[in-house]
Design an enzyme around this catalytic site. Structure first.
Site: not given
Lengths: 778, 266
Positions: B96, B226, B228
């Site tokens: 990002c 993302h 994660e």
């Protein structure tokens, strides 16, 4: 008014020779908003020496409605002859005290309420309003509302983990010519507020997980912006023992002329001249707060500070005064040490400025160096602005001369305010409404009502995934259906979740039942996803309390808070009131937001609203009655009559406790709370959340005191849920609810979105895509 | 697989806000992970690490152009070391805002630091912040970040950004990236078909639905989604009854670990 010293912008104001008119004139001229009674009290108090402008400003901030909550802490005289002292303590705090939960760690004392979580951690929660600033400057007002409530959590050493926001606007299609001068168009306010909220939370990396948006004429002149924040902290790091000799450290953004007189501005109604108060609105800078957060949490973890508070309303004057007073100390502050945005600020401006992104810490001498080092590493400006002393006084210095010297006991014990309350009465008017032929059509209309339809277009502009801890999101699944509550998993090594919900029913005109329903709705929403052990937060937004009717309504709502917090076993842990929401269009619609913070022992067990399996039975729990006043259905029809929903305390408690039990026994597969729009809308909303399945039910099987089909479908009676039960476990489910109103009304089907029958004859049939289109807009 | 001997550096600066969850993901797989502020990065020897991550956030408020300030700051402070790091074929991942930083520092799509950005991550064509789960298709399964996946495999990972519209200066530039296998992830429809710019499947209007690219060697990758936030099964937006074990984002981190393992750290 004369200068105290030639080279200082400090003036003394002679009150002793002023008559009543002049006293009021002083209060008005200086923007103090101190009432005549209190000005006279000050005149007497300062009979030996004239006060300085710095002192009068500090008094005005401390005594403002915003900071001191005079109405909640004062006396109320009712028209039925009662005198009630301190309605906050008498009703809201009393419920908490009587419930006496061992898991309540700090309630109604600090910047936020604190409750136990697990593994040595605690949860902190706070909800604020930022209505006046948002009315004047929507983006900045809303953004700084978020910034402020985040600092409230930092102010109890909490790490912010989630944000909530509930917003109320005027109808977006309001005609410009219907707006009086000084009132901004709802669409302008709406886009600014939504952008401001998203910007602050997103920039800080805190997920905005929960909220609601309402539209009503009662908010056209007074936008309502509730901002909430949830945080987590290790219990042992909750430190509050500021000692004599500790240093006062001011850290974060610089102090400027923005946000001067914010609280005194917020403590009167909005007028045509509100635009002149643009300077009362602070300027947001979320990145400064992001850095500040990092530094504060490091200082917390290294146990370097003895106390902390945020700078909000009243600025440095409130933070310094309150910290010293609650620690039983005094404080000396040197304004020359405060880093400024502009060089030529007068001492009183520095003292009361509400510039954003500032925190105030007390630090023992031995840790001072390390604290300043951490701030430097995180690129946060920090300076030592004062020292705590044993004097019990606040002394403020500018250019080494005293410009304010006040006794803290005097400062924090203003003369009590007395308000008169006229208790509202409601007479029942029969509903006169023809039963519509096509109930399916009515369901679709309700689904697309601005107050019911999906707020996805707004919610997706808020980052609700950052931090990677969001389990149940504000929008459920790929079908983007509604969620009853949001769930956060805050700890890496624990499955326990925090469940965040809200309840708000501004459309019910009777304030007592409005409050009762809001409390129950917050609890219902929480329970529907599997939450329990629910703590409540109350946020009142009301019109001028000097008006007896407004005060009477407020009193009734507060009474309900005691009754239902107690009955439903859910203590209040924090709250805030915003009164004086008045505009050229009159008072705001009285609005009470109840935020529920529950826990779920294992987030893998959460219940979601999407239907799971064909042929599973659908149950309705709770009793439907002809309670439609203020309902979405009657509002759609333009009818204001009938009765508002009433909450049956005993039944409510039984149903909620039993539902938790059923969830824990894994009998429940999906669940949705029945609220706005009634059972018809609740069933349709479950279909929205689901791919490929729908609901069929028999309206005649719904436990109901009314048999008119539209009333059964759209009544908003309390304590009701729609539940999909595991087909193999329905017997156990029925056993659990035995003795309570409930019934198996239908089943999960594959061939249709929603089919409603009356015994054998079909009433309506809607396909999924029409239902979804109505609610989601696509 | 023992990943304990591998070390990752997660950089942060004012406004970074996804460093913690990125660390959680790496440590879950056994990678020793340090979060280091740009202010103290000089004290570190970058070559002690096998992976550097630029995580998500709003570095310096992104008031200029997303990632621009941090990108230039990275060059000013770390240029020589990073060039060495990249030359040695060590791994850099930008997520990002981190992707935006890699672009602004010229590390993507180029092969070294310091070049003028030749691509952009512009304002979303919806003109607003988009927080939603998207479907990504693996276009190149030979990078260290995708080697455990199959080409054509579809991953579910969320995006959260206002500036993610991937643009190249010209069609030729895009063609070159394609030719070089530098397009790693593309936004697709749920069934894996091309999104062809269709909103909201392509959430930002990216050219050629590009969601992530790598440098020519494949060792530096940036992506807007993302991973994660899609690491654990319970993070997924929809479960049947109970959450799945794992999220698709985990595969990217697993791939990194496998690569480090197979190549003995390089």
């Amino acid at each position: 008014m004369r200068k105290l010293y030639d080279d200082l912008e400090v003036y003394v104001i002679d009150l002793s020779s002023a008559n009543d008119n002049e006293l009021l004139e002083i209060s008005r001229e200086m923007g103090l908003n101190i009432s005549l009674d209190r000005m006279k009290y000050l005149k007497q108090y300062f009979s030996n020496r004239p006060p300085t402008d710095v002192e009068l400003e500090m008094i005005a901030q401390t005594w403002s409605e915003h900071c001191f909550h005079n109405v909640f802490k004062g006396d109320v005289v009712t028209d039925d002859g009662r005198i009630i002292t301190n309605i906050l303590k008498t009703f809201i705090v009393r419920a908490t005290r009587e419930l006496n939960k061992e898991w309540c760690i700090s309630v109604f004392e600090d910047n936020a309420g604190i409750i136990d979580f697990e593994k040595g951690y605690a949860i902190a929660a706070k909800v604020e309003t930022h209505n006046h600033p948002s009315a004047v400057e929507p983006f900045g007002g809303a953004a700084t509302g978020v910034g402020g409530v985040i600092r409230d959590i930092l102010g109890v050493w909490g790490e912010p983990i989630a944000l909530t926001d509930v917003l109320c606007f005027g109808p977006l299609d309001t005609k410009y010519e219907d707006l009086p001068s000084g009132v901004k168009h709802p669409r302008y306010v709406y886009s600014g507020v939504v952008a401001g909220i998203g910007s602050y939370g997103n920039n800080m990396g805190i997920p905005t997980v929960s909220g609601a948006i309402f539209f009503d004429k009662g908010y056209t002149g007074n936008v309502v912006v509730y901002c909430g924040c949830i945080g987590i902290l290790p219990r042992e790091l909750y430190v509050r023992n500021t000692g004599e000799g500790d240093f006062a450290v001011l850290a974060g953004g610089r102090t400027g002329r923005d946000g001067i007189h914010g609280v005194t501005f917020a403590s009167v109604g909005l007028t045509e001249e509100a635009e002149e108060f643009r300077s009362a609105v602070q300027i947001p800078n979320p990145i400064v707060e992001e850095k500040l957060r990092r530094a504060i949490l490091r200082i917390r973890d290294e146990k370097l500070a003895s106390g902390i508070t945020d700078l909000g309303g009243g600025g440095l004057s409130s933070a310094a005064g309150e910290t010293a007073y609650r620690s039983g100390l005094g404080i000396d502050v040197d304004l020359d040490k405060v880093p400024l945005k502009v060089p030529d600020m007068a001492p009183w401006e520095i003292w009361v400025s509400e510039s954003q992104e500032r925190m105030f810490l007390s630090v023992p001498e031995k840790n001072l160096e390390r604290v300043l080092e951490i701030f430097q590493e995180e690129e946060v400006e920090a300076s030592i602005v004062g020292r705590f002393v044993g004097s019990g006084r606040v002394r403020v210095f500018s250019k080494r001369r005293v410009v304010c010297n006040l006794d803290l006991k005097f400062l924090f014990n203003p003369p009590k305010v007395t308000r008169r309350a006229k208790i509202p009465e409601f007479t029942r008017v029969e509903v006169n409404l023809e039963e519509p032929k096509d109930l399916g059509e009515e369901i679709l209309k309700l689904l697309s009502d601005p107050n019911i339809r999906s707020k996805e277009d707004v919610v997706r502009t808020y980052d609700h995934e950052v931090r990677g801890c969001t389990v149940v999101k504000p929008i459920y699944g790929d079908e983007a259906g509604p969620s009853d509550a949001s769930v956060i998993k805050p700890l890496k090594d624990s499955w326990m979740g925090v469940v965040i919900s809200c309840g708000i029913n501004p459309f019910y005109p009777d304030p007592y039942w409005m409050a009762a329903n809001s409390i129950e709705e917050a609890i219902r929403n929480n329970t529907a996803v599997g939450g329990r052990r629910i703590a409540l937060l109350d946020n009142f937004v009301w019109g001028n309390p000097e008006n007896e009717e407004n005060m009477g309504k407020l009193l009734r709502a507060v009474e309900a808070c005691y009754d239902f917090s107690k009955a439903l076993d859910a203590p209040f842990i924090s709250g805030k009131d915003s009164l004086y929401n008045e505009s050229p269009l009159g008072p705001v619609k009285p609005t009470l937001l109840i935020t529920g913070v529950g826990i779920i022992p294992d987030i893998r067990m959460v219940i979601t609203p999407n239907l799971k399996k064909e042929d599973n039975p659908i149950y309705v729990i709770g009793l439907t009655r002809e309670e439609l006043r203020g309902s979405a259905y009657l509002r759609l029809k333009g009818v204001d009559s009938g009765e508002v929903p009433r909450v049956n305390k005993n039944l409510s408690k039984k149903i909620i406790d039993t539902l938790v039990k059923a969830i824990d026994e894994q009998l429940v597969l999906s669940c949705h709370d029945i609220s706005e729009g009634g059972l018809g809308v609740a069933a349709a909303e479950m279909v929205v959340a689901t791919r490929g399945l729908g609901i069929e039910f028999d309206i005649s099987k719904i436990p109901s005191e009314t048999r008119r089909n539209d009333y059964v479908l759209f009544s908003e009676s309390a304590s009701r849920f729609l539940v999909e039960v595991d087909g193999n476990k329905s017997r156990r489910f029925e056993e659990l609810f035995f003795g309570m109103p409930f019934n198996r009304i239908g089943k999960v089907v594959r061939d249709v979105g929603l089919r409603i029958v009356d015994s054998k004859s079909k009433i309506c049939e809607l396909n999924s895509s029409d239902i979804k289109k109505a609610w989601r807009g696509y | 697989m023992n990943a304990n001997r591998f070390k990752a550096l997660v950089l942060r600066t004012g406004g970074t806000n996804c460093d913690l969850e990125t660390k959680v993901a790496l440590e879950e797989l056994g990678v020793k992970t340090e979060i280091v502020h740009m202010n103290s990065v000089e004290k570190k020897n970058l070559l002690e690490y096998h992976l550097i991550v630029f995580p998500g956030g709003f570095s310096y408020g992104d008031y200029v152009r997303a990632g621009a300030v941090w990108g230039k700051r990275v060059l000013a402070k770390l240029r020589l070391e990073l060039e060495k790091f990249i030359e040695e074929g060590r791994l850099i991942l930008g997520i990002c805002n981190g992707f935006q930083v890699l672009v602004e520092a010229g590390m993507l799509p180029g092969n070294g630091a310091g070049e003028t950005p030749s691509i952009a991550l512009a304002n979303n064509s919806s003109a607003k912040y988009e927080c939603r789960w998207v479907w990504l298709r693996v276009e190149n399964d030979e990078t260290p970040f995708t080697m455990t996946m199959r080409k054509g495999e579809v991953l579910r990972i969320p995006v959260g950004h206002a500036e993610g519209r991937f643009l190249t200066r010209s069609e030729e530039d895009l063609e070159e990236l394609k030719r070089n296998g530098q397009v790693v992830f593309r936004y697709v429809l749920p069934n894996g078909d091309d999104a062809n710019g269709l909103y909201p499947f392509n959430p930002n209007g990216s050219m050629y639905d590009v969601a992530g690219i790598c440098n020519k060697k494949g060792k530096v990758m940036g992506m807007m989604p993302h991973p994660e936030r899609a690491f654990f099964g319970w993070q997924l937006p929809e479960w049947d009854r109970r959450p799945p074990e794992k999220g698709d984002g985990r595969k990217i981190f697993e791939s990194i670990v496998k690569y480090l393992h197979d190549s003995n750290g390089l």
